[in-house]
Motif scaffolding. Sequence first.
Motif, PDB file in Angstrom:
ATOM      1  N   ARG A 305     -12.666  17.705   2.100  1.00 16.82           N
ATOM      2  CA  ARG A 305     -12.759  16.662   1.078  1.00 16.82           C
ATOM      3  C   ARG A 305     -13.140  15.327   1.712  1.00 16.82           C
ATOM      4  NH1 ARG A 305      -7.885  15.833  -2.471  1.00 16.82           N
ATOM      5  NH2 ARG A 305      -9.423  14.808  -3.791  1.00 16.82           N
ATOM      6  N   LEU A 306     -12.590  15.044   2.884  1.00 15.66           N
ATOM      7  CA  LEU A 306     -12.952  13.819   3.583  1.00 15.66           C
ATOM      8  C   LEU A 306     -14.428  13.820   3.963  1.00 15.66           C
ATOM      9  CD1 LEU A 306      -9.831  13.487   5.904  1.00 15.66           C
ATOM     10  CD2 LEU A 306     -10.466  11.919   4.076  1.00 15.66           C
ATOM     11  N   LYS A 307     -14.934  14.958   4.435  1.00 18.99           N
ATOM     12  CA  LYS A 307     -16.338  15.049   4.856  1.00 18.99           C
ATOM     13  C   LYS A 307     -17.299  14.883   3.684  1.00 18.99           C
ATOM     14  CE  LYS A 307     -15.725  17.935   8.972  1.00 18.99           C
ATOM     15  NZ  LYS A 307     -16.032  19.245   9.606  1.00 18.99           N
ATOM     16  N   HIS A 308     -16.846  15.224   2.497  1.00 21.55           N
ATOM     17  CA  HIS A 308     -17.737  15.178   1.333  1.00 21.55           C
ATOM     18  C   HIS A 308     -17.458  13.977   0.425  1.00 21.55           C
ATOM     19  CE1 HIS A 308     -19.781  19.004   2.041  1.00 21.55           C
ATOM     20  NE2 HIS A 308     -18.616  19.482   2.422  1.00 21.55           N
ATOM     21  N   GLY A 309     -16.817  12.936   0.964  1.00 23.02           N
ATOM     22  CA  GLY A 309     -16.752  11.663   0.259  1.00 23.02           C
ATOM     23  C   GLY A 309     -15.564  11.426  -0.630  1.00 23.02           C
ATOM     24  N   ALA A 310     -14.528  12.259  -0.561  1.00 19.17           N
ATOM     25  CA  ALA A 310     -13.381  12.060  -1.446  1.00 19.17           C
ATOM     26  C   ALA A 310     -12.642  10.768  -1.127  1.00 19.17           C
ATOM     27  CB  ALA A 310     -12.424  13.251  -1.337  1.00 19.17           C
ATOM     28  N   GLN A 311     -12.529  10.429   0.162  1.00 18.61           N
ATOM     29  CA  GLN A 311     -11.804   9.218   0.521  1.00 18.61           C
ATOM     30  C   GLN A 311     -12.562   7.966   0.082  1.00 18.61           C
ATOM     31  OE1 GLN A 311     -10.965   8.655   4.706  1.00 18.61           O
ATOM     32  NE2 GLN A 311      -9.173   7.409   4.260  1.00 18.61           N
ATOM     33  N   THR A 312     -13.888   7.988   0.217  1.00 23.80           N
ATOM     34  CA  THR A 312     -14.692   6.836  -0.212  1.00 23.80           C
ATOM     35  C   THR A 312     -14.504   6.572  -1.702  1.00 23.80           C
ATOM     36  OG1 THR A 312     -16.351   7.310   1.483  1.00 23.80           O
ATOM     37  CG2 THR A 312     -17.032   5.909  -0.350  1.00 23.80           C
ATOM     38  N   TYR A 313     -14.557   7.639  -2.506  1.00 22.71           N
ATOM     39  CA  TYR A 313     -14.353   7.478  -3.943  1.00 22.71           C
ATOM     40  C   TYR A 313     -12.935   6.980  -4.234  1.00 22.71           C
ATOM     41  CZ  TYR A 313     -12.925   8.747  -8.633  1.00 22.71           C
ATOM     42  OH  TYR A 313     -12.380   8.716  -9.885  1.00 22.71           O
ATOM     43  N   TYR A 314     -11.951   7.546  -3.536  1.00 24.13           N
ATOM     44  CA  TYR A 314     -10.557   7.192  -3.804  1.00 24.13           C
ATOM     45  C   TYR A 314     -10.286   5.722  -3.487  1.00 24.13           C
ATOM     46  CZ  TYR A 314      -5.459   7.154  -3.307  1.00 24.13           C
ATOM     47  OH  TYR A 314      -4.128   6.849  -3.412  1.00 24.13           O
ATOM     48  N   VAL A 320     -10.845  -1.033  -7.483  1.00 27.99           N
ATOM     49  CA  VAL A 320     -11.062  -1.389  -8.886  1.00 27.99           C
ATOM     50  C   VAL A 320      -9.728  -1.602  -9.585  1.00 27.99           C
ATOM     51  CG1 VAL A 320     -11.960  -0.550 -11.091  1.00 27.99           C
ATOM     52  CG2 VAL A 320     -13.289  -0.215  -9.003  1.00 27.99           C
ATOM     53  N   GLU A 321      -8.759  -0.703  -9.333  1.00 26.33           N
ATOM     54  CA  GLU A 321      -7.440  -0.847  -9.945  1.00 26.33           C
ATOM     55  C   GLU A 321      -6.746  -2.119  -9.462  1.00 26.33           C
ATOM     56  OE1 GLU A 321      -5.263   2.659  -9.081  1.00 26.33           O
ATOM     57  OE2 GLU A 321      -6.432   3.941 -10.424  1.00 26.33           O
ATOM     58  N   GLN A 322      -6.906  -2.431  -8.168  1.00 25.04           N
ATOM     59  CA  GLN A 322      -6.276  -3.629  -7.623  1.00 25.04           C
ATOM     60  C   GLN A 322      -6.863  -4.889  -8.252  1.00 25.04           C
ATOM     61  OE1 GLN A 322      -6.737  -4.057  -3.395  1.00 25.04           O
ATOM     62  NE2 GLN A 322      -5.056  -5.520  -3.207  1.00 25.04           N
ATOM     63  N   ARG A 323      -8.191  -4.920  -8.406  1.00 24.12           N
ATOM     64  CA  ARG A 323      -8.816  -6.082  -9.036  1.00 24.12           C
ATOM     65  C   ARG A 323      -8.360  -6.243 -10.481  1.00 24.12           C
ATOM     66  NH1 ARG A 323     -13.555  -4.563  -5.967  1.00 24.12           N
ATOM     67  NH2 ARG A 323     -14.305  -3.365  -7.762  1.00 24.12           N
ATOM     68  N   ALA A 324      -8.259  -5.113 -11.208  1.00 22.45           N
ATOM     69  CA  ALA A 324      -7.794  -5.171 -12.596  1.00 22.45           C
ATOM     70  C   ALA A 324      -6.354  -5.653 -12.673  1.00 22.45           C
ATOM     71  CB  ALA A 324      -7.944  -3.802 -13.253  1.00 22.45           C
ATOM     72  N   SER A 325      -5.509  -5.180 -11.742  1.00 17.47           N
ATOM     73  CA  SER A 325      -4.114  -5.600 -11.726  1.00 17.47           C
ATOM     74  C   SER A 325      -3.996  -7.089 -11.401  1.00 17.47           C
ATOM     75  CB  SER A 325      -3.341  -4.771 -10.694  1.00 17.47           C
ATOM     76  OG  SER A 325      -2.001  -5.194 -10.596  1.00 17.47           O
ATOM     77  N   GLN A 326      -4.806  -7.558 -10.451  1.00 21.87           N
ATOM     78  CA  GLN A 326      -4.775  -8.970 -10.101  1.00 21.87           C
ATOM     79  C   GLN A 326      -5.246  -9.845 -11.258  1.00 21.87           C
ATOM     80  OE1 GLN A 326      -3.557 -10.210  -7.159  1.00 21.87           O
ATOM     81  NE2 GLN A 326      -3.742 -12.187  -8.197  1.00 21.87           N
ATOM     82  N   LYS A 327      -6.264  -9.375 -11.975  1.00 16.96           N
ATOM     83  CA  LYS A 327      -6.758 -10.118 -13.124  1.00 16.96           C
ATOM     84  C   LYS A 327      -5.695 -10.210 -14.207  1.00 16.96           C
ATOM     85  CE  LYS A 327     -10.544 -10.232 -16.473  1.00 16.96           C
ATOM     86  NZ  LYS A 327     -11.787  -9.542 -16.955  1.00 16.96           N
ATOM     87  N   ALA A 328      -4.994  -9.087 -14.446  1.00 14.71           N
ATOM     88  CA  ALA A 328      -3.929  -9.105 -15.450  1.00 14.71           C
ATOM     89  C   ALA A 328      -2.794 -10.034 -15.039  1.00 14.71           C
ATOM     90  CB  ALA A 328      -3.402  -7.684 -15.663  1.00 14.71           C
TER      91      ALA A 328
END
Length: 349
Positions: A305-314, A320-328
Motif C-alpha cells: 500500500r505504501l508503494k502504491h501511494g496510500a500514504q500520500t493520499y492519507y 485537508v481535514e486539518q485545514r477545515a478544522s482550523q477554519k472552523a
Amino acid sequence: GEFPVLVNCAILTEGADVPNIDCVMIARPTRSRNLFAQIIGRGMRLSPNTGKTDCRIIDFVDSLNRVGGIVNEDPSQIIEDINTGLQIGEEDTSKSPTRRITSPVPDPEYVTYIEHDDPFSLVANATGSPHLKALSPNAWIQCGPTVWVLECLGKGFIKIERLSDQDRDPDSEDRPQPEFAAHFAPTIAPAPWLKGKKGSPYAKKRKVMTADTLGEAIKGCDSYAMNKVGLGPMAIGLLRNAAWRRTPATEAQKKFLKQRYKGRFTEDDDTDGVSLEKALTSVRKPSAFDPKALTKGDAANMINRLKHGAQTYYLRRLKVEQRASQKAENERRKLEGRNVRIGPPPAAS
C-alpha cells in the motif's frame, strides 16, 4: 422488464420530478421527518397522463415508525385538519393527542471510528478496505479511494483504477462508458538481479480489461492472474489465507516499515522493536498490538500500500481535514468575540 425500476443512493431523495412514480421502496433508515417526507414525496405527484391513482410506499427499514407523524391511519383525518385551518406543526388541542409511534431501535450510546485509509492500520488485515474479502479470495489491497492492487508474487502487479472524466473516450459519448480499467505491470527481471540498479523494476503496463463495476473488474483480474501471469502452482500464494501470510514478519519488512514511518514518531529508542511499536501504535489507530506478532501477510499489505501511494493520499486527506478544522476553530473564535455580555462582570476568584 415488466416494471421499470430506478435505483439510487441518496441522489433522488429531494427535488426529483418524475410524476409517474407509483411505488417508492425505502431502504435507507432515517430519523429525520423532513427527509422521510421528501423521500416519499417523489411518488406523491399527480400524473393524470399515465393513469396514476395512488402510490405505494414499501418501507424496508421501518423509517415510518422511527419518525412518526407522517401518515395518519384514517385518510379522512387529513381532510378534517385542512378544513380546521391548522398550520404545519400546529397541534389540534380539541382532540385527543395523536399517538406517537416509538422506534424499537435504541439510540446509539457511542460511535466507533475506524480508520481504513492509514497504510499502517491493521484493520481488515491492513488491506485498506473490509469489503474486498467479499469480492475475491485473493489478497487485494486498496490504496486510496480509486485504486486497488493485487501483487503477483514477484511477477508484477495488477492495478484497477476508477476512470475519471479525463480518462474516458470523448468520441464515445453516445454509448455507455466503463467505470473501471485494469492493467498488469510485469517485472523486468527477478528481484536479486535488480538490487542496486536504478529505474523502475517494472516493464510497460498492459491493459487487462475494463468493467462497469469493481466486482466485475476484480473477478476478471483474478482470472487473468491465474491464467496469464505465469505463476503456475505458485498461484495459491495469491490467496488471502495462504500459509506464508500467517508466518512472522521478516526483519527486512519491519525495517522497511520503520524507515517509511520516519518523522511520525520519536527515535528515542534504538531498538527496532520499540521504534516499530511506537510507529504502529500512534494516534488514530484502533488498538495497540505487539510488533512481534506482526505477520508476513499484514506487513506485505502495508508495504504494498505504501508503494502504491496510500500514504500520500492519507497524509493529503489529513491536511485537508486539518485545514477545515482550523477554519472552523477560527470561525468559532470570531463569533465568540462578537458576543456582548450585559451585567456586572464575574467575581474574581
